[in-house]
Design a protein around this motif. Structure first.
Motif, PDB file in Angstrom:
ATOM      1  N   LEU A 452       0.827  -1.210   0.000  1.00  0.00           N
ATOM      2  CA  LEU A 452       0.000   0.000   0.000  1.00  0.00           C
ATOM      3  C   LEU A 452       0.864   1.264   0.000  1.00  0.00           C
ATOM      4  CD1 LEU A 452      -2.906  -0.920   2.464  1.00  0.00           C
ATOM      5  CD2 LEU A 452      -3.065  -0.540  -0.002  1.00  0.00           C
ATOM      6  N   HIS A 453       2.074   1.164   0.514  1.00  0.00           N
ATOM      7  CA  HIS A 453       3.013   2.292   0.509  1.00  0.00           C
ATOM      8  C   HIS A 453       3.830   2.336  -0.785  1.00  0.00           C
ATOM      9  CE1 HIS A 453       2.159   2.456   4.837  1.00  0.00           C
ATOM     10  NE2 HIS A 453       2.656   3.687   4.810  1.00  0.00           N
ATOM     11  N   GLY A 454       3.521   1.474  -1.735  1.00  0.00           N
ATOM     12  CA  GLY A 454       4.258   1.456  -2.987  1.00  0.00           C
ATOM     13  C   GLY A 454       5.581   0.738  -2.905  1.00  0.00           C
ATOM     14  N   GLY A 455       5.802  -0.044  -1.851  1.00  0.00           N
ATOM     15  CA  GLY A 455       7.063  -0.740  -1.671  1.00  0.00           C
ATOM     16  C   GLY A 455       6.935  -2.233  -1.864  1.00  0.00           C
ATOM     17  N   THR A 456       8.011  -2.938  -1.534  1.00  0.00           N
ATOM     18  CA  THR A 456       8.038  -4.394  -1.646  1.00  0.00           C
ATOM     19  C   THR A 456       8.694  -4.983  -0.401  1.00  0.00           C
ATOM     20  OG1 THR A 456      10.189  -4.360  -2.777  1.00  0.00           O
ATOM     21  CG2 THR A 456       8.208  -4.331  -4.165  1.00  0.00           C
ATOM     22  N   VAL A 457       8.410  -6.240  -0.141  1.00  0.00           N
ATOM     23  CA  VAL A 457       9.032  -6.951   0.973  1.00  0.00           C
ATOM     24  C   VAL A 457       9.377  -8.355   0.498  1.00  0.00           C
ATOM     25  CG1 VAL A 457       6.799  -7.700   1.889  1.00  0.00           C
ATOM     26  CG2 VAL A 457       8.803  -7.650   3.386  1.00  0.00           C
ATOM     27  N   THR A 471      13.417  -8.085   4.171  1.00  0.00           N
ATOM     28  CA  THR A 471      13.857  -6.810   3.629  1.00  0.00           C
ATOM     29  C   THR A 471      12.668  -6.035   3.092  1.00  0.00           C
ATOM     30  OG1 THR A 471      15.976  -7.796   3.009  1.00  0.00           O
ATOM     31  CG2 THR A 471      15.418  -5.674   2.012  1.00  0.00           C
ATOM     32  N   VAL A 472      12.518  -4.785   3.570  1.00  0.00           N
ATOM     33  CA  VAL A 472      11.448  -3.887   3.120  1.00  0.00           C
ATOM     34  C   VAL A 472      12.076  -2.773   2.304  1.00  0.00           C
ATOM     35  CG1 VAL A 472       9.642  -2.282   3.828  1.00  0.00           C
ATOM     36  CG2 VAL A 472       9.990  -4.412   5.102  1.00  0.00           C
ATOM     37  N   GLU A 473      11.537  -2.551   1.092  1.00  0.00           N
ATOM     38  CA  GLU A 473      11.993  -1.446   0.257  1.00  0.00           C
ATOM     39  C   GLU A 473      10.851  -0.456   0.085  1.00  0.00           C
ATOM     40  OE1 GLU A 473      13.512  -2.853  -3.410  1.00  0.00           O
ATOM     41  OE2 GLU A 473      15.248  -3.862  -2.546  1.00  0.00           O
ATOM     42  N   LEU A 474      11.141   0.840   0.370  1.00  0.00           N
ATOM     43  CA  LEU A 474      10.140   1.893   0.257  1.00  0.00           C
ATOM     44  C   LEU A 474      10.694   3.001  -0.633  1.00  0.00           C
ATOM     45  CD1 LEU A 474       9.072   2.143   4.010  1.00  0.00           C
ATOM     46  CD2 LEU A 474       7.742   1.103   2.165  1.00  0.00           C
TER      47      LEU A 474
END
Length: 636
Positions: A452-457, A471-474
């Motif tokens: 929802l924040h436009g990121g990936t995990v 790993t979370v990428e924002l």
């Protein structure tokens, strides 16, 4: 039609060819017969008329000189004409003058004894033709000649034609049979192949079969369409089998999940009920009493955490989760999440290590939801890391995004389960012998919130027993501004202190409505300890009856109640005049905590909506706020 419904296609084709050929030959023969009859009759008529004119010309002098013998001789010349059966000469008065019969029988039965001018000039009878012609002398009628001609030649000709037609018909039928057998290869064979394929598919449910190709005509298109249909059914059947297996796996996962939910909800109830009974016995010393209260609070918060996770996943599935987007300093949110989990790590002897990149920058996001993401990852890592293990959190900037990684030295993830760690209702071990508790929803919530924040995990693990890294990428924010103050995650273990004071709600009259006796008594106790004058009702009708004799300053009501619920109560209340409680400010205290529930509560007439469970201090503050609202509200 004609009883041909059960006749095979080959028989139908043969019959069609035979009928078509036979009818065609018969129609041609009939048309030829009709044409021959017309031509023959016209020819006979023309020939007979000519002969009659010749006879009339030759017997004119015999009539004029009254010489019947000469007329008889002239008529006898007709014996050279085989089709002429007889002839007669009549005088000007219509009396027979002379006659000739080819059979040499006296008299000619078909020739009348007397004729008049009105007698038909030509007449076709039963196998005969009668022709009458005037005999003229200087354009004056002096008599009449009549000739009877036989039509037997037509009959014999038609008989010959009928024989020829029969031979042609038989030949046509034989040719039709031969042609129909040849057509079997072109028409019936593809249809029969299609029928055989259909029968086999229907019997064996084997949709991989195909009918032989049959060219590009309509039958070929039918066969191709049938094969396409079989291919589509086979694909659908295969999909239904990828879907059935997935549904079975999903159902098993849901069953396991429900069992886990039941276990996780019941587990905290044991210490709650046990310590409650021990406290009720008044046999515990002060230290045990304090320990009991702490245990009850921890268990209650564990249940609240489970409920929060269930509500979050429900909102995510329904697509109704909302983000309060603002400029967020990821480092500060990450530090807050670590602070909230550090007591748990310390109690377990787990070493927490934080590595921050000062150039990380800001992201556009909801600080509360991001803290929930990091808190879930941290608690997961601490839970699956054995005593004395290590959890490392690293924040760094990589190109146009920030990366947060949570690594642990714990249990790790099996390779076959690595692709499923972020799925709902999935756990590596959901059996009753599992070593770790929880619903298995935390990582699913993490993935949905990050996306929802436009990121990936993503999750990485060398294998079981070798630890794991999440790993979370924002994406970095394009704008820079001062972030809003950090907000604590609602599931943090810190509590709001409650120091009851009788002066806080002194003189405030509160009507509490709840069908659950323990909840009713708890709320009443908290409010009375703060100085409020409280009356309670266990149903909406009881609350309305209380309002007839006692007017509260604030109404605190549950929503889900048997019979009439809280919505019905507030609607009936708002219909009353202000002097009878119609304008009393109301607080909905309910377990229905979705956004749509909050909107429905406010639309019904409540001033506030608060989900259960609620902190005692928060309850007192909200009642105080409604009391102030009542004071500030302009008179009706």
């Amino acid at each position: 039609m004609l009883g041909l419904r059960d006749v095979p296609i080959r028989g139908k084709l043969t019959l069609v060819n035979l009928l078509t050929s036979g009818v065609a030959v018969l129609l041609v023969c009939l048309a030829f017969f009709a044409y021959e009859m017309s031509v023959f009759r016209r020819s006979m008529l023309e020939q007979t008329v000519t002969q009659a004119d010749v006879i009339g010309y030759n017997v004119a002098s015999a009539l004029m000189f009254a010489d019947p013998a000469a007329a008889q001789t002239t008529l006898a010349a007709l014996r050279a004409e085989p089709a002429i059966e007889g002839a007669a000469i009549y005088d000007e008065h219509g009396h027979r003058f002379a006659a000739w019969d080819s059979t040499a029988t006296p008299g000619v039965p078909d020739l009348p004894e007397r004729v008049t001018a009105a007698t038909a000039a030509r007449a076709f009878g039963a196998g005969r033709l009668l022709v009458t012609r005037p005999i003229l002398a200087d354009d004056t009628r002096i008599g009449t000649v009549a000739i009877v001609a036989s039509l037997s030649g037509l009959r014999s000709r038609l008989v010959r034609y009928a024989g020829i037609a029969a031979i042609v018909l038989v030949a046509a039928m034989a040719a039709a049979i031969g042609i129909s057998w040849q057509l079997q290869r072109q028409i019936s064979q593809p249809i029969l192949d299609l029928v055989d394929t259909t029968r086999t598919v229907s019997a064996n449910k084997d949709y991989s079969l195909r009918a032989p190709e049959a060219g590009r005509d309509e039958i070929g298109l039918l066969v191709a369409s049938f094969n396409d249909m079989l291919a589509a059914i086979q694909t659908r059947d295969d999909d239904l089998k990828q879907a059935r297996d997935a549904a079975d796996a999903g159902n098993r996962a849901k069953d396991e999940f429900l069992a886990v939910v039941s276990h996780e909800l019941r587990t905290p109830l044991t210490p709650i009920l046990t310590w409650t009974r021990l406290l009720g016995s008044r046999t515990l010393d002060p230290s045990k009493t304090a320990h009991a209260i702490e245990s009850i609070e921890r268990s209650a918060r564990a249940q609240a955490q489970i409920i929060d996770d269930l509500l979050d996943i429900s909102r995510i599935v329904a697509g109704k989760i909302r983000l309060d987007l603002q400029q967020v300093d990821v480092a500060s949110v990450l530090e807050a999440a670590i602070d909230s989990t550090r007591p748990t790590a310390d109690a377990k002897g787990t070493h927490l290590q934080l590595l921050l990149d000062p150039r990380a920058g800001q992201v556009a996001g909801d600080p509360g939801r991001l803290q929930q993401v990091f808190w879930n990852l941290l608690t997961n890592a601490i839970k699956f890391t054995p005593k004395g293990g290590r959890v490392q959190v690293q924040l760094r900037r990589i190109n146009s995004h920030v990366e947060v990684s949570v690594s642990d030295s714990g249990q790790g993830i099996a390779p076959e389960f690595l692709a499923h760690v972020f799925e709902r209702f999935r756990q590596a071990d959901s059996s009753s012998r599992r070593a770790y508790g929880g619903l298995g929803l935390g990582l699913a919530i993490v993935r949905q919130l990050v996306e929802l924040h436009g990121g990936t995990v993503r999750a990485d693990s060398p294998g079981e027993g070798l630890g794991a890294t999440f790993t979370v990428e924002l994406p970095l924010s394009l704008l820079r501004s001062q972030p809003h103050p950090d907000r604590a995650h609602p599931t943090t273990s810190s509590s709001i202190p409650f120091a009851p004071s009788p002066e806080v709600l002194h003189g405030v009259r509160v009507l509490v409505v709840d069908d659950e006796p323990d909840s009713l008594e708890t709320i009443r106790t908290v409010l009375e300890m703060s100085g409020a004058d409280v009356r309670s009702a266990s149903s909406a009708p009881a609350a309305l009856a209380t309002l007839e004799t006692w007017l509260p300053d604030v109404l605190v009501s549950d929503i889900g109640m048997p019979g009439e619920d809280g919505y019905s109560l507030i609607r009936r209340l708002r219909l009353l005049p202000a002097a009878r409680g119609g304008a009393v400010p109301a607080l909905a205290l309910t377990a229905y905590a979705r956004v749509e529930d909050r909107l429905r509560v406010l639309e019904a007439g409540f001033q506030m909506h608060v989900p259960k469970p609620i902190e005692p201090a928060e309850l007192v503050a909200l009642v105080t706020s409604l009391t102030d609202w009542q004071t500030r509200r302009p008179p009706a």
